[in-house]
Design an enzyme around this catalytic site. Structure first.
Site, mmCIF file in Angstrom:
data_model
loop_
_atom_site.group_PDB
_atom_site.id
_atom_site.type_symbol
_atom_site.label_atom_id
_atom_site.label_comp_id
_atom_site.label_asym_id
_atom_site.label_seq_id
_atom_site.Cartn_x
_atom_site.Cartn_y
_atom_site.Cartn_z
ATOM 1 N N ASP A 171 0.773 -1.086 0.073
ATOM 2 C CA ASP A 171 -0.091 -0.032 -0.068
ATOM 3 C C ASP A 171 0.908 1.460 0.041
ATOM 4 O O ASP A 171 1.405 1.612 0.822
ATOM 5 C CB ASP A 171 -0.927 0.081 1.210
ATOM 6 N N TYR A 218 3.016 9.654 -0.024
ATOM 7 C CA TYR A 218 4.397 9.197 0.987
ATOM 8 C C TYR A 218 5.511 9.422 0.266
ATOM 9 O O TYR A 218 6.649 8.939 0.924
ATOM 10 C CB TYR A 218 4.140 7.574 1.059
ATOM 11 N N LYS A 236 -2.555 5.949 -4.216
ATOM 12 C CA LYS A 236 -3.554 6.812 -4.178
ATOM 13 C C LYS A 236 -3.331 8.216 -4.717
ATOM 14 O O LYS A 236 -1.973 8.467 -4.568
ATOM 15 C CB LYS A 236 -3.907 7.045 -2.555
ATOM 16 N N HIS A 256 -7.007 9.665 -2.176
ATOM 17 C CA HIS A 256 -6.449 9.541 -0.986
ATOM 18 C C HIS A 256 -7.395 10.072 0.351
ATOM 19 O O HIS A 256 -7.259 9.787 1.312
ATOM 20 C CB HIS A 256 -5.122 10.192 -0.969
HETATM 21 N N1 LIG Z 1 -5.580 6.487 3.418
HETATM 22 C C1 LIG Z 1 -5.085 6.894 4.451
HETATM 23 O O1 LIG Z 1 -5.644 8.282 4.582
HETATM 24 C C2 LIG Z 1 -4.165 6.327 5.281
HETATM 25 C C3 LIG Z 1 -3.762 7.080 6.301
HETATM 26 C C4 LIG Z 1 -2.930 6.432 7.346
HETATM 27 C C5 LIG Z 1 -1.939 5.305 6.983
HETATM 28 N N2 LIG Z 1 -2.409 4.739 5.710
HETATM 29 C C6 LIG Z 1 -1.746 3.445 5.385
HETATM 30 O O2 LIG Z 1 -2.006 2.583 6.344
HETATM 31 C C7 LIG Z 1 -0.614 1.836 6.752
HETATM 32 C C8 LIG Z 1 -0.782 1.628 8.105
HETATM 33 O O3 LIG Z 1 -1.159 2.816 8.995
HETATM 34 P P1 LIG Z 1 0.106 3.187 9.989
HETATM 35 O O4 LIG Z 1 1.353 3.143 9.579
HETATM 36 O O5 LIG Z 1 -0.626 4.662 10.094
HETATM 37 O O6 LIG Z 1 -0.343 2.554 11.305
HETATM 38 P P2 LIG Z 1 -0.187 1.011 12.050
HETATM 39 O O7 LIG Z 1 0.131 0.090 10.976
HETATM 40 O O8 LIG Z 1 -1.306 0.855 12.856
HETATM 41 O O9 LIG Z 1 0.997 1.228 12.963
HETATM 42 C C9 LIG Z 1 2.375 1.538 12.540
HETATM 43 C C10 LIG Z 1 3.275 1.663 13.687
HETATM 44 O O10 LIG Z 1 3.085 0.583 14.445
HETATM 45 C C11 LIG Z 1 4.714 -0.138 14.724
HETATM 46 N N3 LIG Z 1 4.357 -1.547 14.731
HETATM 47 C C12 LIG Z 1 3.920 -2.114 13.681
HETATM 48 N N4 LIG Z 1 4.039 -3.562 13.818
HETATM 49 C C13 LIG Z 1 4.222 -3.445 15.127
HETATM 50 C C14 LIG Z 1 4.206 -4.760 16.012
HETATM 51 N N5 LIG Z 1 4.060 -6.000 15.581
HETATM 52 N N6 LIG Z 1 4.390 -4.577 17.142
HETATM 53 C C15 LIG Z 1 4.711 -3.433 17.756
HETATM 54 N N7 LIG Z 1 4.858 -1.977 16.972
HETATM 55 C C16 LIG Z 1 4.479 -2.417 15.777
HETATM 56 C C17 LIG Z 1 5.527 0.671 13.505
HETATM 57 O O11 LIG Z 1 6.688 0.713 13.714
HETATM 58 P P3 LIG Z 1 7.879 -0.092 13.128
HETATM 59 O O12 LIG Z 1 7.868 0.306 11.797
HETATM 60 O O13 LIG Z 1 9.082 0.315 13.873
HETATM 61 O O14 LIG Z 1 7.631 -1.598 13.361
HETATM 62 C C18 LIG Z 1 4.762 1.871 13.405
HETATM 63 O O15 LIG Z 1 5.277 2.919 14.186
HETATM 64 C C19 LIG Z 1 0.286 2.965 6.436
HETATM 65 O O16 LIG Z 1 1.686 2.750 6.589
HETATM 66 C C20 LIG Z 1 -0.316 3.628 5.142
HETATM 67 O O17 LIG Z 1 0.081 2.510 4.132
HETATM 68 C C21 LIG Z 1 -3.347 5.190 4.812
#
Ligand SMILES: NC(=O)c1ccc[n+]([C@@H]2O[C@H](COP(=O)([O-])OP(=O)(O)OC[C@H]3O[C@@H](n4cnc5c(N)ncnc54)[C@H](OP(=O)(O)O)[C@@H]3O)[C@@H](O)[C@H]2O)c1
Length: 274
Positions: A43, A48, A73, A106
């Site tokens: 994704d 990004y 997106k 997005h």
């Molecule tokens: N459409 C939109 O508007 C939108 C908005 C936000 C995000 N997104 C997409 O959704 C994806 C995921 O969302 P997100 O990155 O905001 O949040 P998330 O996936 O809920 O959390 C990511 C965070 O958690 C940590 N993490 C991951 N796996 C872990 C585990 N098993 N144990 C402990 N910590 C862990 C990561 O650190 P490390 O990397 O250090 O492991 C990072 O700091 C994004 O990367 C993006 O592709 C889309």
């Protein structure tokens, strides 16, 4: 891997790698490590700034392009008809591919007519540059508007979804209208790790709170895209197949009442109905 069948028949891997903040050489390494351990869904987004990294990782891996689902997106300042076409061409060039599996708006933008944006998406679909089209951060009211003007099926709504923002109303609407739901921030950026509810369920299964949270999403028919740049945590997030939460455990998580939205940009997308 488990798959969700989208309207139109495409099968999207239900677990993908979020790539927000995966940039530069460490970003390339992180995406390559995920591909190596079996992730087949990436994704990304223009916002990004990592299309090149994602493309490079895919090209340097042993995995065929056709075996990987790529979502990208277009950002909210480029939703004019011609801008969408331009942005998509740029995404394809940067990723080094000639199609996207899924292309999303997005973030909504009230200042640009939705019909113009969706017309451009329709053209990209007919040209084969994108295989599925959808939106992100759309509420039910906004989805209804999109459904009324789109001349193609809306395949996906990518929204913030985790146990502390369990948007059942939105999920039901999407499922009734054959719109897939992808959860971003699926592990609430790590907040679930210290929650006793998840720790207890995790202990029962010999799993971790993060794995329980992802399993809960998968069993609700939601696609989840946890981001990790760390191979150990990528593996942890990937080991969510071959076991199940029971009905009571699902119900216990479903009834968490906290409503904690982690992302609410000033361009307020959510004021209208949820
Ligand atoms: N459409 C939109 O508007 C939108 C908005 C936000 C995000 N997104 C997409 O959704 C994806 C995921 O969302 P997100 O990155 O905001 O949040 P998330 O996936 O809920 O959390 C990511 C965070 O958690 C940590 N993490 C991951 N796996 C872990 C585990 N098993 N144990 C402990 N910590 C862990 C990561 O650190 P490390 O990397 O250090 O492991 C990072 O700091 C994004 O990367 C993006 O592709 C889309």
């Amino acid at each position: 891997m488990e798959y969700l069948t989208l309207t139109g028949g495409a099968q999207i891997p239900q677990l993908g790698l979020g790539t927000f903040k995966l940039q530069g050489s460490s970003g390339v390494r992180a995406v390559k490590s995920a591909l190596q351990m079996g992730y087949r869904h990436l994704d990304t987004a223009a916002m990004y700034g990592n299309h090149k990294e994602v493309g490079e990782a895919l090209q340097e891996s042993d995995v065929d392009r056709s075996d990987v689902w790529i979502t990208s997106k277009v950002w909210r300042d480029s939703l004019q008809h011609d801008a969408v076409l331009r942005e998509c061409d740029q995404a394809l060039a940067e990723l080094g591919t000639d199609y996207l599996d899924l292309y999303l708006i997005h973030w909504p933008n009230e200042d640009i007519p939705l019909a113009d944006t969706l017309k451009a998406f329709g053209r990209l679909l007919s040209e084969g540059k994108i295989r599925n089209a959808g939106v992100a951060n759309f509420t039910v009211a906004r989805l209804k508007r999109a459904l009324s003007v789109a001349e193609f099926p809306l395949a996906m709504n990518q929204v913030e979804y985790h146990p502390y923002l369990n948007q059942e109303h939105l999920l039901t609407f999407c499922q009734e209208n054959e719109i897939g739901v992808t959860a971003y921030c699926p592990i609430a950026r790590g907040d679930v790790i210290t929650d006793p509810i998840f720790q207890n369920i995790a202990q029962t299964h010999g799993k971790t709170p993060t794995q329980v949270t992802l399993r809960w999403l998968l069993q609700k028919g939601i696609v989840a895209i946890p981001k990790s740049g760390n191979p150990d945590r990528q593996r942890e997030n990937f080991e969510v197949f071959g076991w199940e939460l029971n009905t009571e455990e699902m119900a216990q998580i479903n009834t968490i009442e906290k409503q904690n939205r982690l992302l609410d940009l000033p361009a307020a997308a959510f004021w209208e109905d949820e």
